[in-house]
Design a protein around this motif. Structure first.
Motif, PDB file in Angstrom:
ATOM      1  N   UNK A   1       0.836  -1.208   0.000  1.00  0.00           N
ATOM      2  CA  UNK A   1       0.000   0.000   0.000  1.00  0.00           C
ATOM      3  C   UNK A   1       0.864   1.249   0.000  1.00  0.00           C
ATOM      4  N   UNK A   2       1.862   1.243   0.886  1.00  0.00           N
ATOM      5  CA  UNK A   2       2.772   2.397   0.985  1.00  0.00           C
ATOM      6  C   UNK A   2       3.434   2.657  -0.359  1.00  0.00           C
ATOM      7  N   UNK A   3       3.919   1.602  -0.995  1.00  0.00           N
ATOM      8  CA  UNK A   3       4.670   1.857  -2.227  1.00  0.00           C
ATOM      9  C   UNK A   3       3.741   2.102  -3.414  1.00  0.00           C
ATOM     10  N   UNK A   4       2.426   2.052  -3.198  1.00  0.00           N
ATOM     11  CA  UNK A   4       1.509   2.465  -4.264  1.00  0.00           C
ATOM     12  C   UNK A   4       0.894   3.832  -3.958  1.00  0.00           C
ATOM     13  N   UNK A   5       1.474   4.538  -2.993  1.00  0.00           N
ATOM     14  CA  UNK A   5       1.062   5.915  -2.757  1.00  0.00           C
ATOM     15  C   UNK A   5       0.047   6.116  -1.653  1.00  0.00           C
ATOM     16  N   UNK A   6      -0.321   5.040  -0.931  1.00  0.00           N
ATOM     17  CA  UNK A   6      -1.308   5.178   0.141  1.00  0.00           C
ATOM     18  C   UNK A   6      -0.601   5.630   1.424  1.00  0.00           C
ATOM     19  N   UNK A   7      -1.093   6.724   2.015  1.00  0.00           N
ATOM     20  CA  UNK A   7      -0.532   7.186   3.288  1.00  0.00           C
ATOM     21  C   UNK A   7      -1.131   6.298   4.382  1.00  0.00           C
TER      22      UNK A   7
ATOM     23  N   UNK B   1       7.675   6.333   1.534  1.00  0.00           N
ATOM     24  CA  UNK B   1       7.493   5.568   0.302  1.00  0.00           C
ATOM     25  C   UNK B   1       6.273   6.068  -0.466  1.00  0.00           C
ATOM     26  N   UNK B   2       5.205   6.399   0.274  1.00  0.00           N
ATOM     27  CA  UNK B   2       3.972   6.844  -0.373  1.00  0.00           C
ATOM     28  C   UNK B   2       4.213   8.149  -1.142  1.00  0.00           C
TER      29      UNK B   2
ATOM     30  N   UNK C   1       6.214   7.544  -4.219  1.00  0.00           N
ATOM     31  CA  UNK C   1       5.393   6.933  -5.263  1.00  0.00           C
ATOM     32  C   UNK C   1       4.599   8.014  -5.978  1.00  0.00           C
ATOM     33  N   UNK C   2       4.018   8.936  -5.214  1.00  0.00           N
ATOM     34  CA  UNK C   2       3.213   9.983  -5.834  1.00  0.00           C
ATOM     35  C   UNK C   2       4.070  10.933  -6.664  1.00  0.00           C
TER      36      UNK C   2
ATOM     37  N   UNK D   1       7.795  -5.696  -6.461  1.00  0.00           N
ATOM     38  CA  UNK D   1       8.543  -6.455  -5.460  1.00  0.00           C
ATOM     39  C   UNK D   1       8.958  -7.801  -6.023  1.00  0.00           C
TER      40      UNK D   1
ATOM     41  N   UNK E   1      -2.642  -7.612  -3.142  1.00  0.00           N
ATOM     42  CA  UNK E   1      -3.751  -7.403  -2.205  1.00  0.00           C
ATOM     43  C   UNK E   1      -4.690  -8.585  -2.448  1.00  0.00           C
TER      44      UNK E   1
ATOM     45  N   UNK F   1      -3.201   1.726  -7.010  1.00  0.00           N
ATOM     46  CA  UNK F   1      -2.096   2.472  -7.604  1.00  0.00           C
ATOM     47  C   UNK F   1      -2.578   3.693  -8.367  1.00  0.00           C
TER      48      UNK F   1
ATOM     49  N   UNK G   1      -4.310   6.392  -5.794  1.00  0.00           N
ATOM     50  CA  UNK G   1      -3.432   6.993  -4.795  1.00  0.00           C
ATOM     51  C   UNK G   1      -2.071   7.369  -5.370  1.00  0.00           C
ATOM     52  N   UNK G   2      -1.431   6.415  -6.064  1.00  0.00           N
ATOM     53  CA  UNK G   2      -0.113   6.704  -6.611  1.00  0.00           C
ATOM     54  C   UNK G   2      -0.140   7.796  -7.661  1.00  0.00           C
TER      55      UNK G   2
ATOM     56  N   UNK H   1       0.352   3.513 -11.328  1.00  0.00           N
ATOM     57  CA  UNK H   1       0.651   4.754 -10.611  1.00  0.00           C
ATOM     58  C   UNK H   1       1.175   5.833 -11.559  1.00  0.00           C
TER      59      UNK H   1
END
Lengths: 337, 242
Positions: free
Chosen positions: A207-213, B73-74, B77-78, B85, B91, B103, B106-107, B155
């Motif tokens: 989640x973090x690495x897809x931009x979710x805070x 990291x978030x 990504x943005x 990975x 998910x 992605x 949010x991304x 993303x």
């Protein structure tokens, strides 16, 4: 792009469930006209346990926040209702809503403390925080100290003139809160935030690495769940008309049993807590006179569920038939042209 | 061309174990860089440092003209750093399409509905469209690896970090993967690709670096690097056959 597509939210199962659900809700709303006083009382209890279970499932199932201290917010909500109504002269129904708001506000600094801990430490930390709340309220002599207080008779009468009038009102509020808790989780999951929360449930790292805070998302979930839990707490003690620190901040009543409900029903779904609460009350009725064996059986069932069906009864059902009663998913329908 | 990413003197240790040792290199805008090295050399840790999953003990990471060493990291990504990975993190309870929407929404910081177009396009490009409504938990390992890349693409990255996505593919599948990555590169995305399947890697990258014991031991033209005696010694048995 040579492709047209649509994104479908509801499914056949969800449309059927919605129709059945509406009929059940209408039946429940009319319960004061067909159910006995004892039944109504128990249904109020079912409703507030359903709301507590929805909130715990939201916290632990989606936020990964395994709290053993939700009784902090139940108790706080209850005490706020008593304080506002008895000393602030606030109408008890309005006080109920305010108690939820205040609880959410108190949850903000609480989250800053609790979120410094993770995993098992977070669980213990939340329990400690709840104990601090309990000991704190036991010191307030205006609220009856350690022995607690009753809601003054004049305030009780201000809710409704007759006893049955009051019981009906409490019943409808309980029903509204239970439905409100389901609606809250449903709307959250259906929104963009639902994507984030479900993603966090499945993998926080990804989640973090897809931009979710993840921190912010979990923080908001914690505060929202606390607010609703506080509202439920106010309702519980509006029904009981009496509050004491031990009853208000009971880890067994407001967290342990709620965890049981969520675990057997199925964590991280809307359906799970609904099934769990029904199973729990059925068990309680069957085992009412088993004494302490009742709790031993309850514990045994919870352990067996965790070992053999970690996603609870609803997990088994949804795996087998791939259904969702609440349309929170997104299906992609494509046609190449 | 301008540097898009610069690592200067980046180090990371876990106790007495140094996994990244004074690592420095730059990536130019639009470049495709390959990374090889023995297992446990610290290649994936390097990705964690660039993407923000792991914080550097020492050194500086600059991306797109700014210092990102301390950013989450978030946030990274943005800013356009997309990653996959090596060990897939799907998910599992969400559908493949919903995995991509995370992605996208949010991304790429756009409203969910506006990310649909991009996600559908990525599903098509990565061959996951037939699986769009399957739970990610039901995918095979190869499909999970493809999902890793697809999610990163959703993303809308400017820099794409790919971590061993070609392993276990048939010749045919490997061919189509290489074509896909070339496509992505041609659309202007910079790429860093860690891969053991050297011939696939060499079909795409313009430059190759070699990491061993957390340190960079070679950096340059892929064929020159592969043919240097030192690298041949470390890579006994792995020959560039591209």
């Amino acid at each position: 792009m040579s492709m047209s597509y649509t994104v479908q939210r509801s499914t056949k199962a969800s449309r059927v469930a919605m129709t059945v659900g509406v009929l059940i809700v209408i039946g429940l709303a009319l319960a004061p006209y067909w159910a006995s006083r004892g039944d109504l009382r128990m249904m109020v209890e079912i409703f507030y346990y359903l709301a507590l279970a929805q909130m715990w499932s939201l916290l632990a199932g989606y936020g990964g926040l395994v709290s053993v201290g939700q009784q902090a917010f139940v108790g706080l909500g209850g005490y706020m209702l008593f304080a506002l109504a008895a000393f602030g002269g606030v109408n008890p129904i309005l006080a109920l809503v305010l108690a939820g708001v205040i609880t959410a506000l108190v949850a903000i600094p609480t989250a800053f403390v609790a979120f410094r801990l993770t995993g098992a430490y977070f669980a213990i930390g939340t329990w400690v925080i709840a104990e601090v709340f309990r000991l704190g309220f036991a010191q307030v002599s205006a609220l009856g100290g350690g022995s607690g207080m009753s809601l003054p008779a004049s305030i009780v009468r201000s809710i409704a003139e007759s006893r049955s009038g009051r019981e009906h009102l409490v019943y409808w509020i309980a029903l509204a809160i239970a439905l409100g808790s389901i609606l809250m989780v449903f709307l959250l999951l259906r929104s963009r935030w639902g994507l984030a929360m479900t993603a966090i449930r499945d993998s926080e790292t990804a989640s973090e690495s897809l931009g979710v805070e993840t921190y912010v998302t979990k923080f908001l979930v914690y505060v929202a769940a606390a607010g609703m839990t506080g509202l439920v707490g106010a309702l519980i003690f509006l029904q009981k008309l009496r509050i004491s620190p031990d009853a208000a901040f009971s880890v067994q009543d407001w967290t342990a049993l709620v965890i049981f409900i969520v675990v057997i029903g199925g964590i991280g779904s809307i359906e799970g807590p609904i099934i769990g609460v029904i199973v729990f009350f059925l068990l309680r009725e069957i085992a009412a006179d088993w004494g302490s064996w009742y709790l031993i059986v309850l514990g045994g069932i919870a352990v067996a569920t965790m070992l053999f069906a970690p996603r609870g009864i609803w997990g088994l059902i949804s795996d087998k038939w791939d259904i969702n009663l609440f349309p929170v998913g997104r299906r992609l329908i494509t046609e190449k042209d | 061309m301008q540097d898009m990413l610069t690592l200067s003197g980046v180090s990371k240790s876990y106790g007495s174990l140094t996994v990244t040792d004074d690592l420095s290199f730059s990536l130019k805008q639009g470049e495709a860089l390959g990374v090889i090295g023995p297992n446990g050399a610290g290649k994936s840790t390097m990705f964690n440092l660039i993407a923000g999953g792991v914080k550097a003990d020492k050194g500086e990471i600059r991306y797109d003209g700014g210092d990102v060493t301390g950013l989450s990291a978030a946030k990274r990504c943005r800013m356009g750093i997309g990653r996959s990975y090596q060990i897939p993190h799907p998910f599992a309870g969400m559908t493949v399409f919903e995995n991509l929407l995370v992605g996208g929404a949010f991304g790429d910081s756009v409203p969910e509905k506006e990310s649909y177009d991009r996600c559908v396009e990525v599903l098509d490009k990565t061959g996951l469209l037939p699986k769009a409504n399957n739970r990610a938990g039901s995918l095979s390992l190869l499909e999970r690896k493809r999902l890793e890349m697809a999610r990163a693409l959703a993303t809308n990255p400017k820099l794409l970090l790919l971590d061993e996505i070609a392993g276990g593919l048939t010749e045919q599948e490997c061919h189509s993967l290489v074509a896909t990555i070339k496509d992505i590169h041609a659309s202007g995305v910079s790429i860093i690709w860690i891969e053991h399947i050297v011939h696939a890697l060499l079909a795409v990258v313009e430059r190759l670096i070699v990491i061993n014991f957390g340190a960079k031991i070679a950096d340059g033209d892929p064929h020159e690097v592969m043919n240097s005696p030192e690298i041949k010694q470390i890579y006994m048995g792995i020959e560039a056959d591209a």
